[in-house]
Design a protein around this motif. Structure first.
Motif, short mmCIF file in Angstrom:
data_model
loop_
_atom_site.label_atom_id
_atom_site.label_comp_id
_atom_site.label_asym_id
_atom_site.label_seq_id
_atom_site.Cartn_x
_atom_site.Cartn_y
_atom_site.Cartn_z
N LEU A 1 -34.68 -2.72 48.23
CA LEU A 1 -34.43 -3.51 47.02
C LEU A 1 -32.96 -3.78 46.76
CD1 LEU A 1 -35.69 -4.66 44.30
CD2 LEU A 1 -34.73 -2.61 43.33
N PHE A 2 -32.13 -2.72 46.78
CA PHE A 2 -30.78 -2.94 46.32
C PHE A 2 -29.81 -3.32 47.42
CE2 PHE A 2 -26.99 -2.25 43.69
CZ PHE A 2 -27.41 -2.98 42.61
N ILE A 3 -30.29 -3.46 48.63
CA ILE A 3 -29.39 -3.97 49.66
C ILE A 3 -29.73 -5.41 50.03
CG2 ILE A 3 -28.74 -1.72 50.57
CD1 ILE A 3 -30.78 -2.10 52.78
N TYR A 4 -30.74 -5.97 49.40
CA TYR A 4 -30.99 -7.41 49.56
C TYR A 4 -29.77 -8.18 49.06
CZ TYR A 4 -35.93 -7.83 50.89
OH TYR A 4 -37.10 -7.84 51.58
N PRO A 5 -29.37 -9.21 49.80
CA PRO A 5 -28.17 -9.95 49.38
C PRO A 5 -28.25 -10.44 47.94
CG PRO A 5 -28.92 -10.69 51.53
CD PRO A 5 -29.93 -9.71 51.05
N HIS A 6 -29.44 -10.85 47.48
CA HIS A 6 -29.49 -11.44 46.15
C HIS A 6 -29.32 -10.40 45.05
CE1 HIS A 6 -33.58 -10.15 46.87
NE2 HIS A 6 -33.87 -10.30 45.61
N THR A 7 -29.84 -9.18 45.24
CA THR A 7 -29.64 -8.18 44.20
C THR A 7 -28.17 -7.74 44.17
OG1 THR A 7 -30.51 -6.59 45.78
CG2 THR A 7 -31.95 -7.24 44.00
N VAL A 8 -27.54 -7.67 45.35
CA VAL A 8 -26.13 -7.32 45.39
C VAL A 8 -25.30 -8.39 44.69
CG1 VAL A 8 -24.16 -6.97 46.91
CG2 VAL A 8 -26.34 -5.87 47.43
N THR A 9 -25.63 -9.66 44.93
CA THR A 9 -24.93 -10.74 44.25
C THR A 9 -25.01 -10.57 42.74
OG1 THR A 9 -25.36 -12.27 46.05
CG2 THR A 9 -24.85 -13.25 43.92
N GLY A 10 -26.21 -10.30 42.25
CA GLY A 10 -26.39 -10.12 40.81
C GLY A 10 -25.58 -8.94 40.29
N ALA A 11 -25.55 -7.84 41.05
CA ALA A 11 -24.86 -6.64 40.60
C ALA A 11 -23.34 -6.82 40.62
CB ALA A 11 -25.26 -5.45 41.46
N LEU A 12 -22.83 -7.49 41.66
CA LEU A 12 -21.39 -7.68 41.75
C LEU A 12 -20.88 -8.62 40.67
CD1 LEU A 12 -20.57 -7.88 45.56
CD2 LEU A 12 -20.51 -5.92 44.02
#
Lengths: 81, 539
Positions: free
Chosen positions: B264-275
């Motif tokens: 879940l949290f290494i998917y590019p889109h979740t990382v984008t949201g978190a950053l």
């Protein structure tokens, strides 16, 4: 957990337990693979797992508070929205 | 269901039009100096607080997957399909552990993507490339899943036909999505996420309160679902599922949950949201707040049982041989036309938002870690943004290929296939945030072996209706129980990484330089060295 320089070992252990507990509960699948006891019509399998979603959130919230309190005081967060 | 439902379709189209206008206007919302900078276009200027981040990450995580694929799995196989709930719970301790560290190190070093971090941490452009390629690849089936969700809603509203006529509404929806993603970048989905989540909450609350009263209560729903699941499936001659997992499915249930949680949290889109969040603490707070969505996910999954409990709905879905239609058909039969329209709009918009974020994340990876890293090291910020905009279009076309080429009877497999790939970057990324012990070439070798194993094993899975990629579980070697392929591949990955690290270190194979320092992983906004928009200054 967030900052090893300023978090005491006891707090780190508690935080670790809080974060590991949901894994132990959910991955012990046979322990909750049953229908009884039901709650409001929900078989045990379902209400037990739904209940632990709330507990997981609470555990993470407590872990967050603990790891924050252990850090040096800083000004309250400014929210920008 | 054979004719177009006018009321439903009108309500659906009004919401869709409103959202599209918002998408184009989003470019003006909380705008920085210029949108023609990757930080501005691709990370929304990195300035979102707890509230916006909660919506944005929620928009990432709860998608057509939640509304269509998970209830479809529960409809088709009973308790086995409910693994998405433990997944959505145990993912958050992982977010809590790796999210803040990734935020800090990225903000100190100006990393926009996961591959930026891996390259900097392990001093290897090649390892960064491997992470980038995996991310781009894994996004495509996940975006495809969103397309399947929109298609399911359109089918139930009566928008169907053959050939081009059937795919046309879908193509128009995605052309609109592509256009406003192109012009507004991450601001579009962040702004639309508010609308989407309001709609989704409304629909879910109405659904889980109103439908059970219509169907005779939760107890009755579970009982009817059980008798329906117990009936032999005409295709296999065996019951299609049960209310609780059995001896042979415990492992599959647990490994699907754990494997997906790692992903879940290494998917590019979740990382984008978190950053894109403004402070490190925003992520920690969100790790405790986001499970609110998981609770909804669990209740939504049970819509699959509600569909089974309505004989007319169950019969219609089975006749269409498409479990994806379970929730839309249920809404169509139970709700008044106008509210069914609102619900379908929620699902449709709920598919568009994550699809936009996913294609932006994949294109950031391409621009930063393939194009700039290997072809145009001196690319200007404006050029990077331009390339990202075009690649986000290509990624969407890639997703269309997955929709057309793959069996859609259980679309959850599309997401699980993406998971098999992305989990193989966890050693470099998730573990790399805590330790630098692994050797860069060992990580690369482990990744390569696991990618091949995972892809080949998934390819070999067949069913009576499908020759390849029929499911995402396979027998775990030496155990004899089926388990999620992603997790088996991950274990193989880790073994290779650890053995080769010991060998390479003993042999003195040169390792890359680590450009990060321990303090970088705990730095917060307003500390020295942490910059909001590191590249804008040089623009």
């Amino acid at each position: 957990m967030s900052d090893p320089r300023s978090t005491s070992p006891a707090v780190r252990v508690v935080v670790a337990v809080l974060l590991i507990a949901p894994f132990v509960v959910y991955l012990a699948v046979p322990s909750y693979a049953r229908v009884e006891p039901r709650l409001a019509g929900f078989p045990f399998f379902y209400w037990w797992q739904l209940l632990w979603v709330i507990l997981t959130a609470v555990f993470i919230g407590v872990a967050y508070r603990l790891s924050r309190r252990a850090r040096p005081a800083r000004p309250a967060d400014e929210e920008d929205d | 269901m054979d004719d177009v439902n006018g009321v439903e379709l009108t309500v659906f189209l009004i919401f869709f039009a409103a959202v599209t206008v918002m998408g184009f206007l989003a470019a003006r919302w909380r705008r920085g100096q210029t949108i023609m900078h990757l930080d501005e276009w691709g990370l929304g200027g990195r300035r979102f607080g707890t509230f916006t981040t909660w919506f944005l990450l929620g928009g990432d995580l709860y998608t057509a997957y939640t509304f269509i694929a998970v209830p479809a799995a529960v409809f088709a196989s009973g308790a086995m399909g409910f693994w998405a709930l433990p997944y959505a719970a145990i993912a958050y301790p992982i977010v809590f552990l790796i999210g803040p560290r990734l935020w800090s190190v990225s903000h100190v070093h100006g990393y926009v993507t996961t591959a930026d971090f891996v390259r900097g941490r392990f001093g290897s452009r090649t390892l960064g490339l491997a992470v980038a390629v995996t991310g781009i690849l894994a996004m495509m089936p996940y975006i495809a899943l969103q397309l399947v969700g929109i298609q399911a809603v359109l089918t139930v509203m009566g928008v169907k036909g053959s050939g081009l006529a059937r795919d046309l509404p879908l193509l128009i929806a995605f052309a609109l999505l592509a256009a406003y993603t192109f012009t507004s970048g991450l601001r579009a989905p962040a702004l639309i996420a508010f609308v989407k989540d309001t709609l989704i909450y409304l629909v879910i609350i109405v659904a889980v309160i109103y439908i059970p009263t219509k169907l005779g209560g939760w107890g009755h729903i579970f009982d009817s679902a059980q008798s329906s699941l117990a009936k032999p499936n005409p295709a296999t001659g065996r019951p299609s599922g049960a209310l609780v997992t059995g001896d042979m499915t415990h492992w599959a249930y647990g490994t699907l949950a754990l494997g997906s949680a790692l992903a879940l949290f290494i998917y590019p889109h979740t990382v984008t949201g978190a950053l894109a969040s403004g402070r490190r603490d925003v992520i920690k707070r969100n790790a405790a707040l986001l499970p609110a969505y998981s609770l909804l996910l669990g209740l939504l999954a049970l819509l699959g049982y509600m569909a089974l409990a309505r004989p007319d709905v169950a019969a219609a879905v089975r006749a269409a041989k498409n479990p994806q239609l379970a929730v839309p058909t249920l809404f169509d039969h139970v709700f008044p036309g106008w509210f069914a329209g609102v619900a379908f709009a929620a699902i449709g918009v709920g598919a568009l938002v994550p699809a936009a974020i996913m294609s932006i994340a994949a294109s950031n990876l391409f621009t930063r870690n393939v194009y700039t890293a290997f072809f145009r090291p001196g690319a200007t910020a404006a050029e990077e943004t331009r390339v990202s905009q075009f690649v986000s279009l290509l990624v969407k076309i890639g997703a269309l290929v997955f929709v057309l080429a793959f069996d859609k009877t259980l679309s959850i497999n599309l997401q699980l296939l993406g998971g098999i790939w992305i989990v193989q970057t966890f050693p470099s990324l998730g573990l790399g945030l805590y330790t630098r012990w692994f050797h860069r070439w060992a990580l690369l070798a482990g990744w390569a072996v696991a990618m091949v194993y995972g892809t080949v094993t998934a390819y070999e899975q067949h069913s009576p209706t499908q020759k390849h990629f029929a499911q995402s579980t396979a027998d775990i070697p030496f155990l004899g129980h089926p388990g999620y392929i992603a997790l088996t591949a991950f274990v193989i990955n880790m073994i290779v990484v650890m053995v080769l690290t010991v060998i390479f270190r003993a042999a003195g194979v040169p390792d890359g330089t680590d450009e990060t320092r321990p303090g970088d992983y705990t730095a917060d906004a307003d500390e020295p060295g942490v910059t909001d928009l590191p590249e804008l200054v040089t623009d």
